[in-house]
Scaffold this motif. Structure first.
Motif, PDB file in Angstrom:
ATOM      1  N   SER A 422      28.238   2.939 -16.805  1.00 37.50           N
ATOM      2  CA  SER A 422      29.467   2.419 -17.411  1.00 37.50           C
ATOM      3  C   SER A 422      30.070   1.319 -16.554  1.00 37.50           C
ATOM      4  O   SER A 422      30.520   0.282 -17.062  1.00 37.50           O
ATOM      5  CB  SER A 422      30.489   3.547 -17.591  1.00 37.50           C
ATOM      6  OG  SER A 422      30.045   4.491 -18.537  1.00 37.50           O
ATOM      7  N   SER A 426      30.603  -2.865 -17.462  1.00 42.70           N
ATOM      8  CA  SER A 426      32.011  -3.020 -17.833  1.00 42.70           C
ATOM      9  C   SER A 426      32.427  -4.475 -17.995  1.00 42.70           C
ATOM     10  O   SER A 426      33.340  -4.777 -18.765  1.00 42.70           O
ATOM     11  CB  SER A 426      32.908  -2.339 -16.795  1.00 42.70           C
ATOM     12  OG  SER A 426      32.741  -2.946 -15.520  1.00 42.70           O
ATOM     13  N   ARG A 431      34.949  -3.972 -24.740  1.00 37.61           N
ATOM     14  CA  ARG A 431      35.133  -2.525 -24.658  1.00 37.61           C
ATOM     15  C   ARG A 431      34.563  -1.800 -25.871  1.00 37.61           C
ATOM     16  O   ARG A 431      33.941  -0.739 -25.731  1.00 37.61           O
ATOM     17  CB  ARG A 431      36.630  -2.213 -24.506  1.00 37.61           C
ATOM     18  CG  ARG A 431      36.946  -0.733 -24.349  1.00 37.61           C
ATOM     19  CD  ARG A 431      36.272  -0.128 -23.136  1.00 37.61           C
ATOM     20  NE  ARG A 431      36.472   1.325 -23.061  1.00 37.61           N
ATOM     21  CZ  ARG A 431      35.747   2.114 -22.312  1.00 37.61           C
ATOM     22  NH1 ARG A 431      34.765   1.621 -21.568  1.00 37.61           N
ATOM     23  NH2 ARG A 431      35.980   3.414 -22.287  1.00 37.61           N
ATOM     24  N   GLN A 434      30.821  -1.014 -25.693  1.00 37.93           N
ATOM     25  CA  GLN A 434      30.318  -0.135 -24.643  1.00 37.93           C
ATOM     26  C   GLN A 434      30.125   1.285 -25.184  1.00 37.93           C
ATOM     27  O   GLN A 434      30.947   1.770 -25.968  1.00 37.93           O
ATOM     28  CB  GLN A 434      31.278  -0.138 -23.457  1.00 37.93           C
ATOM     29  CG  GLN A 434      31.412  -1.498 -22.796  1.00 37.93           C
ATOM     30  CD  GLN A 434      32.463  -1.524 -21.711  1.00 37.93           C
ATOM     31  OE1 GLN A 434      32.757  -0.495 -21.092  1.00 37.93           O
ATOM     32  NE2 GLN A 434      33.054  -2.693 -21.469  1.00 37.93           N
TER      33      GLN A 434
END
Length: 471
Positions: A422, A426, A431, A434
């Motif tokens: 993660s 990043s 976001r 992900q």
């Protein structure tokens, strides 16, 4: 066809944006005109608009449209890799993403009456959408195609003036079209940040009971509103609650019916300038399970109605709101013309009353929280960390997001954790792209040619969901 300049002249002194005074919009608009006037060629100079402030975004958008500059809409929250990809593709002459210093003196030196009137067919508006590879792609619209969608919406709902409450990003077609409907029809636009929604009891304007108000949501937003009693009571005041961006799950729809929410599920996409099919609220509340009927500006084709879903087909769309094509570095924006049809990746059928039912889709695309995510992009970012030997990104049903992105991967060593992965991606993916879950396996199922069996991976992800680590 009404032009951007004509609309501006009609609404110049009106207080159409709830919470903002007209003189502020005018000041931002004129400052943007000053920047544009430094450019020499309206048809070659390209503008990339990534403003997070709604007032600045809308004034900037109208300034570019009024003078006929090609304008690309973007996300101010792009990560470094996404910014790089967009800049390389567009090669913009001007990037707007840092706000504007208001110069009120310009209000006295420039008159809106002195601006040239540009043909709506020459105004190119590039709206971001995804491709199967996950790369940023822009659908090329004009003021005309967007207005065709507005007129179809007006006719379908039998409304002259559209008042909209917007909780969606303005760079998305779903947010932009709320502005277009309100601004061009004489309605009001209320842009509502998430922070305001969480303190709903403190909101005093506008009065939703005086005029007919529309609001657009994605299923994830609806789910969260219905989990809060005060927000649910507030949502009940809207005459029409448009729902799109992703398929809604049955439990969510039933909950909306229980609370008497005047929901209007929709079907559409960036390429069609938002919805081309909508279910009217009265039909929804009576239990209709479809996406609704086709709007007047569009035409859909599928196989004839049959209870056998194997006879359903890919949905083909014809519409006056269809984009002209997709932008590429070789695109000549002045030579593009509307495609006659658009073949979607959605599978469905129209029943004998003209109601559209969506059964599924034939691509690997994941729709999470109303956003399109393509596995290839997620897989490339994770593979690029050098921490996995194999990877497959998949979508699984989720009661909050509609679908959740799951990374099913083979770590290179036992010491690698979900936190490691993660952290490593990043700054490489927005976001929403992900993974929300990570699932480690010793190997991925592949056929004799080495191709991943995605349906089998999906079964692995779904069966192990309660053991997955959520981020």
């Amino acid at each position: 066809m009404i032009s951007p300049l004509t609309v501006l002249q009609q609404r110049w002194h009106e207080n159409w944006l709830v919470g903002m005074q007209p003189d502020r919009f005018q000041a931002i608009f004129y400052n943007r005109l000053q920047e544009l006037n430094r450019l020499k060629d309206n048809y070659q100079s390209k503008i990339l608009l990534c403003e997070s402030n709604p007032e600045v975004f809308l004034a900037s958008f109208m300034a570019a449209c009024t003078l006929g500059y090609p304008i690309f809409l973007g996300d101010s929250n792009w990560k470094e890799a996404e910014w790089k990809e967009a800049i390389e593709l567009i090669q913009p002459n001007l990037v707007w993403n840092v706000g504007v210093d208001l110069n009120l003196e310009l209000l006295e030196t420039i008159s809106i009456l002195d601006l040239p009137s540009i043909s709506p067919s020459l105004t190119r508006i590039m709206i971001p959408t995804g491709g199967t590879s996950g790369k940023i792609r822009f659908a090329v619209h004009t003021w005309e195609t967007l207005m065709a969608s507005v007129r179809g919406f007006q006719e379908y709902f039998q409304v002259d003036r559209v008042n909209s409450c917007c909780l969606l990003p303005l760079y998305h077609v779903s947010g932009l079209m709320q502005f277009m409907r309100s601004f061009t029809t004489g309605g009001k636009l209320w842009i509502l940040p998430k922070s305001k929604l969480e303190s709903i009891e403190k909101m005093t304007e506008p009065n939703l009971k005086i005029d007919r108000w529309f609001i657009s949501l994605v299923p994830t937003q609806l789910q969260r509103i219905l989990n809060d009693e005060k927000q649910t009571n507030w949502l009940q005041q809207f005459d029409v609650v448009l729902l799109g961006g992703a398929p809604a799950w049955e439990r969510l729809l039933e909950k909306a019916r229980v609370h008497k929410i005047r929901l209007a599920p929709t079907y559409g996409m960036t390429e069609t300038a938002s919805q081309v099919v909508t279910l009217k609220p009265d039909d929804f509340l009576k239990g209709n399970q479809s996406c609704g009927q086709v709007l007047p500006h569009a035409h859909l084709e599928t196989d004839s109605f049959s209870s056998d879903i194997t006879l359903s087909s890919l949905i083909t769309i014809q519409s006056k709101s269809l984009c002209l094509g997709y932008y590429s570095s070789e695109t000549r924006l002045d030579r593009l013309s509307n495609s006659e049809t658009l073949k979607s990746d959605d599978i469905g059928f129209l029943d004998d009353r003209g109601y559209l039912y969506i059964i599924g889709r034939c691509s690997d695309k994941i729709i999470t929280g109303g956003e399109n995510v393509f596995p290839a992009e997620v897989e490339a970012a994770i593979r690029g960390t050098g921490l996995v030997a194999d990877i497959c990104a998949i979508g699984i049903p989720d009661d909050d997001w509609g679908e959740a992105v799951v990374a099913v991967c083979v770590p290179k060593t036992d010491r690698i954790s979900e936190v490691d992965l993660s952290t490593a991606i990043s700054d490489k993916l927005s976001r929403y792209k992900q993974p929300k879950y990570w699932h480690f396996v010793s190997s991925l199922p592949r056929n004799e040619r080495g191709k991943i069996n995605r349906s089998q991976v999906a079964r692995i992800a779904r069966s192990g969901v309660k053991f997955l680590s959520r981020c």
